[in-house]
Design a protein around this motif. Structure first.
Motif, PDB file in Angstrom:
ATOM      1  N   LEU A   1      -4.425   9.476  -3.961  1.00 19.44           N
ATOM      2  CA  LEU A   1      -5.034   8.163  -4.137  1.00 19.44           C
ATOM      3  C   LEU A   1      -4.328   7.156  -3.244  1.00 19.44           C
ATOM      4  O   LEU A   1      -3.147   7.314  -2.913  1.00 19.44           O
ATOM      5  CB  LEU A   1      -4.911   7.683  -5.590  1.00 19.44           C
ATOM      6  N   LEU A   2      -5.048   6.104  -2.866  1.00 18.77           N
ATOM      7  CA  LEU A   2      -4.432   4.914  -2.291  1.00 18.77           C
ATOM      8  C   LEU A   2      -4.132   3.957  -3.432  1.00 18.77           C
ATOM      9  O   LEU A   2      -5.017   3.596  -4.201  1.00 18.77           O
ATOM     10  CB  LEU A   2      -5.368   4.253  -1.278  1.00 18.77           C
TER      11      LEU A   2
ATOM     12  N   THR B   1      -6.032  10.362 -16.449  1.00 17.00           N
ATOM     13  CA  THR B   1      -6.921   9.230 -16.722  1.00 17.00           C
ATOM     14  C   THR B   1      -7.611   8.744 -15.458  1.00 17.00           C
ATOM     15  O   THR B   1      -8.831   8.549 -15.430  1.00 17.00           O
ATOM     16  CB  THR B   1      -6.126   8.073 -17.352  1.00 17.00           C
ATOM     17  N   LEU B   2      -6.842   8.536 -14.384  1.00 20.07           N
ATOM     18  CA  LEU B   2      -7.430   8.071 -13.127  1.00 20.07           C
ATOM     19  C   LEU B   2      -8.385   9.099 -12.545  1.00 20.07           C
ATOM     20  O   LEU B   2      -9.430   8.750 -11.982  1.00 20.07           O
ATOM     21  CB  LEU B   2      -6.328   7.737 -12.122  1.00 20.07           C
TER      22      LEU B   2
ATOM     23  N   ILE C   1       0.852  -1.190   0.000  1.00 15.34           N
ATOM     24  CA  ILE C   1       0.000   0.000   0.000  1.00 15.34           C
ATOM     25  C   ILE C   1       0.887   1.239   0.000  1.00 15.34           C
ATOM     26  O   ILE C   1       1.819   1.352   0.801  1.00 15.34           O
ATOM     27  CB  ILE C   1      -0.923   0.024   1.232  1.00 15.34           C
ATOM     28  N   GLU C   2       0.589   2.167  -0.900  1.00 22.72           N
ATOM     29  CA  GLU C   2       1.326   3.414  -0.940  1.00 22.72           C
ATOM     30  C   GLU C   2       0.407   4.533  -1.419  1.00 22.72           C
ATOM     31  O   GLU C   2      -0.692   4.278  -1.929  1.00 22.72           O
ATOM     32  CB  GLU C   2       2.536   3.290  -1.865  1.00 22.72           C
ATOM     33  N   SER C   3       0.842   5.743  -1.232  1.00 30.78           N
ATOM     34  CA  SER C   3       0.080   6.898  -1.702  1.00 30.78           C
ATOM     35  C   SER C   3       0.629   7.348  -3.053  1.00 30.78           C
ATOM     36  O   SER C   3       1.801   7.134  -3.367  1.00 30.78           O
ATOM     37  CB  SER C   3       0.147   8.042  -0.691  1.00 30.78           C
ATOM     38  N   MET C   4      -0.234   7.959  -3.846  1.00 24.68           N
ATOM     39  CA  MET C   4       0.167   8.522  -5.129  1.00 24.68           C
ATOM     40  C   MET C   4      -0.837   9.614  -5.477  1.00 24.68           C
ATOM     41  O   MET C   4      -1.802   9.842  -4.738  1.00 24.68           O
ATOM     42  CB  MET C   4       0.184   7.447  -6.213  1.00 24.68           C
TER      43      MET C   4
END
Length: 237
Positions: free
Chosen positions: A201-202, A188-189, A180-183
């Protein structure tokens, strides 16, 4: 019994939406059981079942001598058990759409390393967007080894469950490892998840094994960071 189950799930969903919407702010006292019982015109045991679900998901906490307080307004993603997305949300208005499907796709270096495949191995890849109550909550990108022989027709149903499909093919999911990381959301997302570009986002990466310890799935999940948190229970061995 079935009617009682429906009642406590209905109350739970109403109360959860009240928390998420901000009706009960984080740190505030939650209504007492007798008040909720009167408001929803249900039994006390029904209210207690509903509140326990909220406790289990990290929304509220009972404190002796104080009452019940609100802990979080974010949806909770559980790590205690390994379930398909459909199983985790089987009491909610869940639907999904298959956005793309590619078969016999040469796996890149990352996918090969995740699935322990040789260079040049072929995989299938499909992308899916999921909604709960008409709110987009997850974008998924799934890679599977070619021996699973997936087809777009099998994945196209709005209520499709990948793990049930695996089981039908003789591959029973038994364990997985998640990172699990953050971004931040790219264009597109952001469009898929109805959030602003560069929103948090997760990003969850899952590698799944079957009953014979075969690697059968590498999936990337993308969740809006302002709507979700992970809830992990740890136990001393």
């Amino acid at each position: 019994m079935k009617g009682n189950n429906i009642k406590y799930v209905t109350v739970y969903n109403h109360l959860k939406q009240d928390i998420i919407s901000g009706k009960y702010p984080v740190g505030s006292l939650f209504p007492a059981e007798p008040d909720l019982q009167k408001h929803y015109n249900v039994s006390r045991i029904t209210i207690r079942h509903s509140l326990q679900l909220l406790v289990d998901e990290g929304y509220i906490k009972r404190i002796h001598g104080v009452g019940t307080i609100v802990l979080s307004q974010k949806e909770s993603l559980q790590l205690q058990t390994l379930l398909s997305f459909s199983e985790e949300n089987n009491n909610r208005s869940l639907h999904s759409a298959l956005l793309s499907f590619d078969n016999d796709l040469p796996a890149d270096t990352m996918v090969c390393s995740k699935l322990d495949l040789p260079k040049g191995a072929l995989v299938s890849r499909h992308e899916r967007l999921r909604w709960i109550d008409d709110v987009p909550i997850s974008f998924q990108r799934v890679y599977c080894p070619s021996f699973l022989s997936l087809a777009a027709e099998e994945l196209a149903a709005p209520d499709a469950s990948l793990y049930k499909l695996f089981q039908e093919k003789g591959y029973i999911v038994t364990k997985a490892q998640e990172t699990i990381e953050s971004m931040v959301a790219d264009k597109t997302l952001a469009a898929h998840l109805h959030v602003d570009e560069n929103s948090p986002l997760l990003h969850v990466q899952r590698v799944t094994r079957d009953q014979e310890d075969r690697l059968i799935e590498y999936t990337e999940f993308f969740y809006p960071g302002n709507r979700y948190q992970y809830n992990i229970q740890l136990q001393v061995p």
